[in-house]
Each structure stands twice: as structure tokens, then as C-alpha cells.
Write an enzyme that holds these catalytic residues in place. Structure first.
Site, PDB file in Angstrom:
ATOM      1  CD1 TRP A  12      80.352  24.809   7.810  1.00 17.82           C
ATOM      2  CD2 TRP A  12      80.940  25.220   9.934  1.00 17.82           C
ATOM      3  NE1 TRP A  12      80.139  26.152   8.055  1.00 17.82           N
ATOM      4  CE2 TRP A  12      80.494  26.430   9.350  1.00 17.82           C
ATOM      5  CE3 TRP A  12      81.355  25.243  11.274  1.00 17.82           C
ATOM      6  CZ2 TRP A  12      80.462  27.637  10.050  1.00 17.82           C
ATOM      7  CZ3 TRP A  12      81.324  26.446  11.964  1.00 17.82           C
ATOM      8  CH2 TRP A  12      80.880  27.616  11.358  1.00 17.82           C
ATOM      9  CG  ASN A  14      77.892  28.408   6.601  1.00 16.48           C
ATOM     10  OD1 ASN A  14      78.707  27.556   6.316  1.00 16.48           O
ATOM     11  ND2 ASN A  14      77.700  29.447   5.806  1.00 16.48           N
ATOM     12  CG  ASP A  15      74.736  31.127   4.943  1.00 19.73           C
ATOM     13  OD1 ASP A  15      75.264  31.161   6.043  1.00 19.73           O
ATOM     14  OD2 ASP A  15      75.054  31.866   4.004  1.00 19.73           O
ATOM     15  CD  GLN A  31      77.047  27.885   1.566  1.00 18.82           C
ATOM     16  OE1 GLN A  31      78.144  28.389   1.576  1.00 18.82           O
ATOM     17  NE2 GLN A  31      76.512  27.346   0.483  1.00 18.82           N
ATOM     18  CB  SER A  75      74.392  31.290   0.396  1.00 16.89           C
ATOM     19  OG  SER A  75      74.833  30.668   1.563  1.00 16.89           O
TER      20      SER A  75
HETATM   21  C1  FRU Z   1      76.841  34.033   5.169  1.00 24.14           C
HETATM   22  C2  FRU Z   1      77.893  33.631   4.134  1.00 24.14           C
HETATM   23  C3  FRU Z   1      77.395  33.920   2.726  1.00 24.14           C
HETATM   24  C4  FRU Z   1      78.200  32.971   1.890  1.00 24.14           C
HETATM   25  C5  FRU Z   1      78.291  31.754   2.799  1.00 24.14           C
HETATM   26  C6  FRU Z   1      79.574  31.011   2.689  1.00 24.14           C
HETATM   27  O1  FRU Z   1      76.969  33.301   6.349  1.00 24.14           O
HETATM   28  O2  FRU Z   1      79.106  34.300   4.399  1.00 24.14           O
HETATM   29  O3  FRU Z   1      77.538  35.281   2.338  1.00 24.14           O
HETATM   30  O4  FRU Z   1      77.587  32.649   0.680  1.00 24.14           O
HETATM   31  O5  FRU Z   1      78.127  32.239   4.124  1.00 24.14           O
HETATM   32  O6  FRU Z   1      79.526  29.845   3.429  1.00 24.14           O
END
Ligand code: FRU
Length: 437
Positions: A12, A14-15, A31, A75
């Protein structure tokens, strides 16, 4: 090596986090949950590039190692200070870790601290000796939520350092402004809350560009249409007096991208001083590659500019340089065109079996382009897409469109294996979509 789009190295992501040009290289952190293709205990993965187009994954840079970040490293951004790289992030503790899955809290509860890891060179990250907790969990909920305060962006302006944090207050998104003399000791200066910032303001970004000031906001619960991806990335033109702690902004918000998959951004200055941005593209289900499943990828780098009070997006020049080989319609499998004049260019490099390509199209009302079932058309002056044939069934958006284009509809369409990005009218609007082939 990832080309054009940074993808999860497996499992996985994300950000994007800590995007910066440092020591002659671009660094992009992200992330990352390294153990399964789902969200869980967050780490910062790290990738390096010479040109924003070729990305090499170099492993995990920040991982839980302290009590204050034992359940996740959320993040944040990067700042260069005294030639060192300061990586700001939110340390997470779960009040009640789920005994059956320690990567989640039973009630999705969080206890948030704001932290930094200082790296001497952007290559070595000492998770045991170089972390500091800068702002421990808040004891004053009115002033700062101890739960939903996160995603520090720290920057230098006129002799001071400022931190902005995303947060929430009484169900409304809140932005918190802090200031510091040394980038380590921060005090709260002001906070601003509004329904327009969603339920929780996430991943704030603020910068000046071409004489304008922009605030980027990842707003949870922004759409109320019952579908997935309620959270959306928006921006506003603002007037932010940091010294006095006064934020004023226009009523109107705009989407950063009209494909509705994009969420959470990072901007930085490239080697030439352009404001460049990269964002996370959400994927509802993992895809497979040799070595295992992966979920999550980033947009291509986009250069931002403001003209006539409008934010424009352009593919980074290094991206444009890739698409040099003109090809004919017959050479591109699955592409069909009705009533539109097009030119096509293949990328000069590819990662696997798929060669990315770019279509330049002069779109007209009633014209149609189909890319293996992903349909692009123009209706009432707007660019509309229908991805129902190349996307998952269920509660996801399959039909999207841009606002009305003002000055014609020249399209630059970048087609990669997992994502299609449409720049309409020289970046007046961009519409990006994840696709499943
Ligand atoms: C946004 C978020 C951030 C957080 C991160 C956790 O997608 O929710 O606010 O830091 O992802 O993975």
C-alpha cells in the site's frame, strides 16, 4: 525503476510526503504500509529521481520507533535547514489497538504528536537518535484536537518559520498556524475553521505563485453523494497574513482535478524554480505485478501557474520530452477516434510491456475518443469521460466532466497502463482517472 508515475513498490501507498529538490536530486517520500495492499501502520517510503520522471525506490526512511509514533508515521513535508533535511510528520499512537489487527485502532482512534526527523544527507535516516517530538498531544481540545491534528507543512518566510497543520473542530475542517524562530519550537498563532474545509482539513499546503496566494486542502466528507471517495482535494485563492495571523479567502473553491480520484498533494520548487506538484491517485482495489499486489500511485509531476486569476497545470517539461516519436492511429492498439483530429506520440522509454503515449486532440462538440473503452467526448463545452468499461463496478464514480472550457478544447491526453491524464485547453483543467485494463 518507475517511469512517469511513481507506483507503490508493493503493497500500500497513499499521500506523497516530503517532496523536495535536495543535494541535486528530487526526493519523494510517501505514506506506505509495507506488509499488505491495505492501509495500516504508516511508514515513509522513499524514492529518488534526477528528473522527476525516472523514480528509484530506495526503501523505508521513517518507521515507528518511539512511543509517540509507535502506531504510525503520518504525512508531512521536508525543509532544508543548515544543509540538513528536516522531515516533519505526525506521530500516531492508537488508544486501543485492535488485538486482532494491531495496524488499526478498534475505534479508529488516534493520538497525534507533531515530530521531526533530521537527516544529515537525505540518504541516511536515524530513526533511533534523530527524531524529536516537537508538539506532544494537545491537552486543550478547544485550541487543538489531540486526535485529528496532522500533516505539518513547515516553511520559512521573512526571518521566521511557520507550520500549518490540518485539523478539525466541532465537525468542521480547521487550519492551525504556528510560528517558530528555529524550526523546532513552535507556538500556536491562530486557527481558522470552516465547513468549506470538509470535516477534517488534511494535508494543507500554502504558497505564493505569480502574485497570487493559494491554499490547498484535502477535505474529508466534502461530497455528500453516497459514493466512495467523499474526501476531495480543493484549492482556494487566499490572502494569508502570517505575521498577523489573519486568513481571508474567496468563497469559491475549485477542484484540483476533475477525475475525483486525486487526493492529498505535495508541492515544491523544481531545479528551475517552478512550483511543481504531485498527488496521490486513489485505487479502490490492488493490482497485481510480479512479486505481489500493489495499491496506489502518484500523478505525473505538474507545473503550476496562475494567469487571470485561474490556476493552470502543465505537464512538467521533462515529461513532454519523453513523447518524441510520432505514431499513427493504426499503431496504437485499442484507440479509436470519431470526428476529432489527433496526433499521437509514443514515449521513448517504457517500463514493462506497455508503452505510454500521448494524444493531442482538437476536440469538438460530439467528437469521441475511445482508449480501450475509456471514452472521452465533449458535451455543452465540457470534456466528459465515461470509464464504466474500464473501472470497477460498485459505488465508484465512472462518469466525470470538467467545467465549461472558455477558450477552445485542445486536449493533451497522457495514457499509461493504470492511469489516463487529460490536460484540457493547455491545463485550464485536468481530469485524471485510474483505469483497470
Ligand atoms: C490523507 C491522510 C493524512 C494522514 C495520512 C495517513 O490521505 O489521511 O491526513 O496523515 O493520510 O496515512
Amino acid at each position: 525503476m518507475d517511469i512517469l508515475h511513481l507506483k507503490s513498490p508493493g503493497n500500500w501507498i497513499n499521500d506523497p510526503n516530503g517532496f523536495i529538490y535536495y543535494g541535486g536530486k528530487y526526493h519523494l517520500f510517501y505514506q506506505h504500509f509495507p506488509y499488505a495492499p491495505v492501509w495500516g501502520t504508516m511508514h515513509w517510503g522513499h524514492a529518488i529521481s534526477d528528473d522527476l520522471v525516472h523514480w528509484e525506490h530506495v526503501g523505508i526512511s521513517i518507521f515507528p520507533s518511539k512511543e509517540y509514533d509507535r502506531n504510525g508515521v503520518f504525512s508531512g513535508n521536508a525543509l532544508i535547514k543548515d544543509h540538513k533535511l528536516y522531515l516533519y510528520y505526525t506521530g500516531i499512537q492508537y488508544p486501543h489497538p485492535n488485538p486482532e489487527n494491531i495496524h488499526l485502532d478498534v475505534n479508529y482512534g488516534l493520538i497525534a504528536s507533531q515530530c521531526v526527523l533530521i537527516s544529515e544527507d537525505g540518504i541516511h535516516f536515524d530513526n533511533f537518535n534523530q527524531k524529536k517530538c516537537l508538539i506532544p498531544p494537545s491537552k486543550n481540545e478547544e485550541e487543538m484536537s489531540s486526535v485529528d491534528t496532522r500533516d505539518p507543512k513547515v516553511f520559512y518566510r521573512d526571518g521566521k518559520y511557520y507550520m500549518i497543520l490540518g485539523s478539525s473542530h466541532e465537525g468542521k475542517g480547521r487550519l492551525i498556524l504556528l510560528e517558530s524562530q528555529d524550526a523546532l519550537h513552535f507556538s500556536i498563532k491562530a486557527h481558522f475553521e470552516s465547513e468549506e474545509f470538509g470535516g477534517i482539513f488534511e494535508c494543507p499546503d500554502y504558497f505564493e505563485l505569480d502574485g497570487a496566494e493559494l491554499l490547498f486542502c484535502a477535505a474529508t466528507d466534502y461530497l455528500r453523494d453516497g459514493l466512495n471517495f467523499q474526501a476531495q482535494e480543493i484549492y482556494k485563492f487566499v490572502d494569508f497574513n502570517l505575521e498577523k495571523g489573519i486568513l481571508t479567502y474567496e468563497k469559491e473553491s475549485f477542484y484540483l482535478d476533475y477525475g475525483m480520484d486525486l487526493y492529498a498533494t505535495q508541492t515544491t520548487l523544481d531545479a528551475e524554480g517552478n512550483r511543481v506538484f504531485i498527488a496521490w491517485m486513489r485505487m479502490p482495489e490492488p493490482k497485481l505485478k510480479e512479486g505481489g499486489p500493489w495499491n496506489g500511485l502518484m500523478t505525473m509531476p505538474r507545473i503550476l501557474s496562475v494567469r487571470n486569476h485561474h490556476l493552470y497545470f502543465a505537464p512538467h517539461p521533462k515529461v513532454e520530452e519523453m513523447f518524441t516519436k510520432e505514431v499513427s492511429l493504426e499503431e496504437l492498439k485499442g484507440l479509436s477516434v470519431k470526428g476529432v483530429s489527433v496526433r499521437m506520440y509514443e514515449a521513448c522509454e517504457k517500463e514493462k510491456s506497455f508503452t505510454p503515449y500521448k494524444i493531442e486532440a482538437q476536440m469538438i462538440e460530439g467528437g469521441e475518443i475511445s482508449i480501450g473503452g475509456y471514452e472521452i467526448s465533449m458535451k455543452d463545452g465540457c470534456i466528459a469521460v465515461d470509464r464504466s468499461k474500464v473501472y470497477l463496478k460498485g459505488d465508484y464514480r465512472t462518469k466525470m466532466s470538467t467545467p465549461v472550457l472558455k477558450d477552445g478544447a485542445f486536449l493533451e491526453i497522457f495514457v499509461d497502463e493504470d492511469i489516463i491524464e487529460i490536460y484540457a485547453n493547455h491545463g485550464e483543467y485536468v481530469l485524471s482517472s485510474i483505469i483497470y485494463r
